[in-house]
Structure formats: structure tokens, C-alpha cells
Design a protein around this motif. Structure first.
Motif, PDB file in Angstrom:
ATOM      1  N   PHE A   1       0.868  -1.279  -0.072  1.00  0.00           N
ATOM      2  CA  PHE A   1      -0.314   0.041  -0.001  1.00  0.00           C
ATOM      3  C   PHE A   1       0.921   1.126  -0.106  1.00  0.00           C
ATOM      4  O   PHE A   1       1.903   1.176   0.191  1.00  0.00           O
ATOM      5  CB  PHE A   1      -0.873  -0.067   1.199  1.00  0.00           C
ATOM      6  N   ALA A   2       0.197   2.282  -0.561  1.00  0.00           N
ATOM      7  CA  ALA A   2       0.904   3.466  -0.608  1.00  0.00           C
ATOM      8  C   ALA A   2       0.392   4.476   0.310  1.00  0.00           C
ATOM      9  O   ALA A   2      -0.891   4.342   1.044  1.00  0.00           O
ATOM     10  CB  ALA A   2       0.779   4.247  -2.010  1.00  0.00           C
TER      11      ALA A   2
ATOM     12  N   PRO B   1      -3.320  -0.936  -4.825  1.00  0.00           N
ATOM     13  CA  PRO B   1      -3.748  -0.980  -6.501  1.00  0.00           C
ATOM     14  C   PRO B   1      -4.679  -2.187  -6.431  1.00  0.00           C
ATOM     15  O   PRO B   1      -4.830  -3.190  -5.689  1.00  0.00           O
ATOM     16  CB  PRO B   1      -2.339  -1.634  -6.958  1.00  0.00           C
ATOM     17  N   ILE B   2      -5.631  -2.065  -7.400  1.00  0.00           N
ATOM     18  CA  ILE B   2      -6.434  -3.194  -7.886  1.00  0.00           C
ATOM     19  C   ILE B   2      -5.888  -3.641  -9.237  1.00  0.00           C
ATOM     20  O   ILE B   2      -5.564  -2.961 -10.101  1.00  0.00           O
ATOM     21  CB  ILE B   2      -7.734  -2.648  -7.970  1.00  0.00           C
TER      22      ILE B   2
ATOM     23  N   ARG C   1      -2.329  -0.621  10.376  1.00  0.00           N
ATOM     24  CA  ARG C   1      -3.473  -1.216  10.427  1.00  0.00           C
ATOM     25  C   ARG C   1      -4.550  -0.960   9.255  1.00  0.00           C
ATOM     26  O   ARG C   1      -5.080  -1.805   8.380  1.00  0.00           O
ATOM     27  CB  ARG C   1      -4.293  -1.173  11.777  1.00  0.00           C
ATOM     28  N   ARG C   2      -4.654   0.384   8.894  1.00  0.00           N
ATOM     29  CA  ARG C   2      -5.577   0.807   7.982  1.00  0.00           C
ATOM     30  C   ARG C   2      -4.788   0.291   6.631  1.00  0.00           C
ATOM     31  O   ARG C   2      -5.827   0.074   5.682  1.00  0.00           O
ATOM     32  CB  ARG C   2      -5.778   2.378   8.062  1.00  0.00           C
ATOM     33  N   GLY C   3      -3.795   0.440   6.419  1.00  0.00           N
ATOM     34  CA  GLY C   3      -3.018   0.035   5.477  1.00  0.00           C
ATOM     35  C   GLY C   3      -3.321  -1.390   4.883  1.00  0.00           C
ATOM     36  O   GLY C   3      -3.621  -1.851   4.006  1.00  0.00           O
TER      37      GLY C   3
ATOM     38  N   ARG D   1      -5.285  -2.734   1.685  1.00  0.00           N
ATOM     39  CA  ARG D   1      -4.920  -3.703   0.871  1.00  0.00           C
ATOM     40  C   ARG D   1      -5.506  -4.944   0.842  1.00  0.00           C
ATOM     41  O   ARG D   1      -5.720  -5.434  -0.388  1.00  0.00           O
ATOM     42  CB  ARG D   1      -3.398  -4.030   1.416  1.00  0.00           C
ATOM     43  N   ALA D   2      -6.094  -5.653   1.971  1.00  0.00           N
ATOM     44  CA  ALA D   2      -7.042  -6.627   1.879  1.00  0.00           C
ATOM     45  C   ALA D   2      -8.092  -6.492   1.053  1.00  0.00           C
ATOM     46  O   ALA D   2      -8.576  -7.361   0.212  1.00  0.00           O
ATOM     47  CB  ALA D   2      -7.092  -6.973   3.320  1.00  0.00           C
ATOM     48  N   ALA D   3      -8.895  -5.315   1.068  1.00  0.00           N
ATOM     49  CA  ALA D   3      -9.945  -4.915   0.323  1.00  0.00           C
ATOM     50  C   ALA D   3      -9.474  -4.988  -1.167  1.00  0.00           C
ATOM     51  O   ALA D   3     -10.392  -5.643  -1.984  1.00  0.00           O
ATOM     52  CB  ALA D   3     -10.717  -3.802   0.909  1.00  0.00           C
ATOM     53  N   ALA D   4      -8.565  -4.336  -1.386  1.00  0.00           N
ATOM     54  CA  ALA D   4      -8.097  -4.195  -2.692  1.00  0.00           C
ATOM     55  C   ALA D   4      -7.784  -5.506  -3.768  1.00  0.00           C
ATOM     56  O   ALA D   4      -7.932  -6.009  -4.596  1.00  0.00           O
ATOM     57  CB  ALA D   4      -6.881  -3.256  -3.002  1.00  0.00           C
TER      58      ALA D   4
END
Length: 115
Positions: A5-6, A22-23, A50-52, A56-59
Motif C-alpha cells: 500500500f502507499a 492497487p487493484i 492497520r488501515r494500510g 490492501r486486503a480489500a483491494a
């Protein structure tokens, strides 16, 4: 890249942060990004990792639904497009995007639209 993640840490606007991932499509090409943004007091340093990971998991799940797999295909194996539909080798894309109808999420309830 190593994190997956960025982070925009007040680089565009003071007091605002953004976490993005990224997706990927079925070819592993980046076709979109998923992000969350908020003021620094709602995205303080301790919660950023944690938010990253959540972004990342959702993407990654969206990418999976678009046909992405982190496992390399064997040479000559058929390509698979969104929702696992086989895509012929001669298939063409429009504007770099392969379009396909994606079925509704089985978890969605009648009358409730996806967000």
C-alpha cells in the motif's frame, strides 16, 4: 511496494492523509486503486499500518473478483478474465479494459444496493 500500500502523509494537503492500494486485473495489470483519506487526527501514526493492511486486503479481494491470482500461469494455460471466464488469446480490450458482467455479490440482500 513491499507493504502493498502507499501512504500520502500530508504531501498533497496539510492535515490530510491517504492510504491506497492497487487493484489488479486478471493479467496482473493495475487498473484502479482503492483508498481511504482523512484528517491526521483520525489517521494518526499508530493506526496507519492497520488501515494500510485493511485497504490492501480489500483491494486484494476486488482484484480476486476481477480474476487476479498471485499464482503464475503455466505456459500456454488459458487466460481467465473477470469472474473466471475464459478469455480467448485473440480477445481484444477496449481502452485497455476487458469488460464483463460481474454477478451480484451473493451476500447482498434484495433491495440493498452495493456501496
Amino acid at each position: 511496494r513491499a507493504r502493498g500500500f502507499a501512504l500520502d502523509d500530508e504531501e498533497c494537503s496539510l492535515g490530510l492523509r491517504c492510504v491506497a492500494a492497487p487493484i489488479l486485473d486478471h493479467r496482473g495489470s493495475v487498473v484502479a486503486a482503492l483508498s481511504i483519506s482523512g484528517p491526521t487526527h483520525r489517521l494518526p501514526d499508530p493506526v496507519l499500518p492497520r488501515r494500510g493492511e485493511e485497504v490492501r486486503a480489500a483491494a486484494r479481494e476486488i482484484s480476486r473478483r476481477l480474476g487476479y491470482s498471485s499464482q503464475p500461469l503455466a505456459r500456454g494455460a488459458p487466460r481467465h478474465g473477470p469472474v473466471g471466464l475464459e478469455v480467448p488469446a485473440h480477445a481484444r480490450t477496449v481502452g485497455g479494459t476487458l469488460t464483463a458482467r460481474i454477478p451480484r455479490d451473493p451476500m447482498a440482500r434484495e433491495g440493498r444496493k452495493g456501496r
